[in-house]
Scaffold this active site. Sequence first.
Site, PDB file in Angstrom:
ATOM      1  N   ARG A 121       0.872  -1.176   0.000  1.00  0.00           N
ATOM      2  CA  ARG A 121       0.000   0.000   0.000  1.00  0.00           C
ATOM      3  C   ARG A 121       0.909   1.227   0.000  1.00  0.00           C
ATOM      4  NH1 ARG A 121      -2.076  -3.387   4.227  1.00  0.00           N
ATOM      5  NH2 ARG A 121      -4.164  -4.219   3.732  1.00  0.00           N
TER       6      ARG A 121
ATOM      7  N   LYS B 294      -2.288  -1.911   7.832  1.00  0.00           N
ATOM      8  CA  LYS B 294      -3.518  -1.408   8.445  1.00  0.00           C
ATOM      9  C   LYS B 294      -3.608  -1.871   9.893  1.00  0.00           C
ATOM     10  CE  LYS B 294      -6.716  -0.690   4.612  1.00  0.00           C
ATOM     11  NZ  LYS B 294      -8.009  -1.101   4.034  1.00  0.00           N
TER      12      LYS B 294
ATOM     13  N   HIS C 241      -2.117   2.245  -6.005  1.00  0.00           N
ATOM     14  CA  HIS C 241      -2.709   0.951  -5.679  1.00  0.00           C
ATOM     15  C   HIS C 241      -2.751   0.027  -6.898  1.00  0.00           C
ATOM     16  CE1 HIS C 241      -4.234  -0.386  -1.831  1.00  0.00           C
ATOM     17  NE2 HIS C 241      -5.145  -1.130  -2.436  1.00  0.00           N
TER      18      HIS C 241
ATOM     19  N   ARG D 202      -0.149  -2.516  -6.701  1.00  0.00           N
ATOM     20  CA  ARG D 202      -0.515  -3.559  -5.729  1.00  0.00           C
ATOM     21  C   ARG D 202      -1.464  -4.567  -6.380  1.00  0.00           C
ATOM     22  NH1 ARG D 202      -1.136  -4.612  -0.068  1.00  0.00           N
ATOM     23  NH2 ARG D 202      -3.267  -5.021   0.603  1.00  0.00           N
TER      24      ARG D 202
ATOM     25  N   HIS E 176      -4.101  -8.899   3.928  1.00  0.00           N
ATOM     26  CA  HIS E 176      -5.559  -8.879   3.990  1.00  0.00           C
ATOM     27  C   HIS E 176      -6.036  -9.644   5.214  1.00  0.00           C
ATOM     28  CE1 HIS E 176      -6.186  -8.173  -0.616  1.00  0.00           C
ATOM     29  NE2 HIS E 176      -5.993  -7.059   0.042  1.00  0.00           N
TER      30      HIS E 176
ATOM     31  N   TYR F 157      -8.961 -11.232  -6.847  1.00  0.00           N
ATOM     32  CA  TYR F 157      -7.936 -11.466  -7.865  1.00  0.00           C
ATOM     33  C   TYR F 157      -8.162 -12.759  -8.639  1.00  0.00           C
ATOM     34  CZ  TYR F 157      -5.888  -7.545  -5.511  1.00  0.00           C
ATOM     35  OH  TYR F 157      -5.714  -6.301  -4.970  1.00  0.00           O
TER      36      TYR F 157
END
Length: 298
Positions: free
Chosen positions: A146, A170, A242, A245, A268, A277
């Site tokens: 990120r 995150k 992004h 990514r 994630h 994906y």
Amino acid sequence: MSEAYLKSFQSYLSLERSMSPHTVEAYLHDVRFLFAYLNERELSFRQVQLPDLQEFLVSFAATGLSANSQARVLSGVKSFFRFLLLEREIDDDPTQLLESPKLTRPLPVVLSVEEIDSMIACIDHSKPEGQRNRAIIEVMYSCGLRVSELTGLQLSGLFLDIDLIRVRGKGDKERLIPIGTSAIRQIELYRDAVRCHVPVQPSCSDVLFLNRRGGSLSRVSVFNIIKDLALKAGIRKNIHPHTLRHSFATHLVTNGADLRAVQEMLGHKSITTTEIYTHLDKAYLRTVLEQFHPRYHG
């Protein structure tokens, strides 16, 4: 009275839920709308029932908000009532049976390997920031970072002798990510031949990527670097940091990588987020089939 609860809710989101300032502000904005709605009906949050909240969400939908925006409002409201329940301000959570609008999740834009190479080829290495920008592109694509993880990357988080970097993702969670040979080489060239000549601000002594003044790069700066290179490379897609990514993850899945491994590298929380994906992979395969199979169109 409502402002006192909002301040406590803000602290709860920031400190206990580790939410970003942007998300916290969005949640506060939506809960303020809820308070205004309840005031109009002379209701307190202790009196709220499921039908009241359903009516509140219907009023939001009537303004033309997208399903995604409605879902965000619902998330903010649910978080607020969970907070009230934790604080024992209410005995029951009236949002438990509230249903979220069905979301249509658009497939993200992805770059091909050739497009990434063409962006790299457009970097001007005659300028001091050229090597830095090359390292940025290589690291983002090699590791699927990120933009906040890239700008927060520290010298002390580089374990290049064992092909790993440590990033803070995150929720302030740290993870170790493998890094490829090409990205390692570009980091070393930048660190040893360029960064060492930048007058580093004391607060940024451990920050890897610096701006011209020796401070840490902003998210906007990275956005501008990526957009400028895409423009020079003649790429007409809507590109942002992004995108690299997304490209990292899509290329891994397309080439047969295990989805759990990709989830771990991306940081994630849920595998369902990573599953986007697999849909990209199918979309890519369909495009190939349409383009190259002689009988696809009958």
